[in-house]
Design a protein around this motif. Structure first.
Motif, short mmCIF file in Angstrom:
data_model
loop_
_atom_site.label_atom_id
_atom_site.label_comp_id
_atom_site.label_asym_id
_atom_site.label_seq_id
_atom_site.Cartn_x
_atom_site.Cartn_y
_atom_site.Cartn_z
N SER A 49 -5.40 7.42 18.90
CA SER A 49 -3.88 7.81 18.36
C SER A 49 -4.17 8.87 17.35
O SER A 49 -4.77 9.05 16.77
CB SER A 49 -3.23 6.37 17.69
N ALA A 50 -2.46 9.37 17.03
CA ALA A 50 -2.68 10.39 15.89
C ALA A 50 -2.09 9.59 14.75
O ALA A 50 -1.37 8.57 14.57
CB ALA A 50 -1.28 11.33 16.42
N TRP A 51 -2.50 10.09 13.50
CA TRP A 51 -1.92 9.72 12.40
C TRP A 51 -1.37 10.94 11.46
O TRP A 51 -2.01 11.79 11.15
CB TRP A 51 -3.14 9.13 11.54
N SER A 62 -3.40 3.09 1.77
CA SER A 62 -3.07 1.89 1.53
C SER A 62 -2.66 1.33 2.93
O SER A 62 -2.97 0.21 3.43
CB SER A 62 -1.77 1.73 0.65
N LEU A 63 -2.03 1.94 3.78
CA LEU A 63 -1.34 1.61 5.16
C LEU A 63 -2.58 1.39 5.91
O LEU A 63 -2.58 0.34 6.92
CB LEU A 63 -0.31 2.71 5.91
N ARG A 67 -6.21 -4.70 3.24
CA ARG A 67 -6.86 -5.77 4.02
C ARG A 67 -5.55 -6.23 5.11
O ARG A 67 -5.79 -6.41 6.30
CB ARG A 67 -7.22 -7.03 3.43
N ASP A 68 -4.37 -6.63 4.73
CA ASP A 68 -3.42 -7.42 5.53
C ASP A 68 -2.32 -6.40 5.91
O ASP A 68 -1.37 -6.82 6.33
CB ASP A 68 -2.98 -8.60 4.70
N THR A 69 -2.66 -5.00 6.01
CA THR A 69 -1.64 -4.30 6.38
C THR A 69 -1.69 -4.06 8.12
O THR A 69 -2.52 -4.54 8.71
CB THR A 69 -1.83 -2.72 5.88
#
Length: 151
Positions: A49-51, A62-63, A67-69
């Motif tokens: 995929s692209a970011w 962060s994203l 851990r839970d993102t």
């Protein structure tokens, strides 16, 4: 994804993987569909995929690595010191302090191989001197607000 450029990238990567003894196949689909299958439904082993960029680099870190993102599909804890460095980058508006904190975050990401970039797609926009007010966008997506032709 199922656009021509992504399919071509898949073909190149499969050829390169085969040379290393890694065999597989890509399943193509829409960006929302494939993202949901991978991140929410956990249906695949990997996602090509692209970011695109974010207005602040701490958002990407962060994203992707907290851990839970959503975008940390394995919900793996980041390496020791990551959360503190990320917090330090967000706790000041001093550019030099932010650079130091974000450099530490980046070193932790690379030293621990949290991401393995396989390809980089250049985004090139060409115009001539008649085009007015076309500006780069931090998110990597073209915006044509206030663009006009002169002459």
């Amino acid at each position: 994804y199922n656009d021509q450029s992504s399919v071509q990238m898949q073909e190149v990567l499969l050829n390169q993987f085969a040379k290393a003894g890694i065999h597989g196949r890509f399943r193509t689909g829409t960006i929302p569909g494939m993202s949901a299958d991978y991140f929410a439904k956990k249906q695949h082993d990997l996602l090509l995929s692209a970011w695109t960029g974010r207005p602040d680099p701490s958002l990407s870190y962060s994203l992707m690595y907290t851990r839970d993102t959503y975008f940390n599909a394995g919900h793996v804890s980041p390496p020791e010191g990551f959360d503190e460095a990320l917090l330090a980058s967000r706790s000041t508006d001093d550019i030099d302090q932010r650079k130091q904190a974000l450099a530490k975050v980046q070193h932790l990401v690379m030293d621990n191989a949290l991401v393995v970039p396989l390809a980089f797609r250049q985004s090139i926009i060409a115009t001539n001197d008649k085009v007015r007010n076309l500006r780069s966008n931090l998110l990597g997506k073209p915006k044509f607000d206030d663009v006009s032709l002169n002459g």
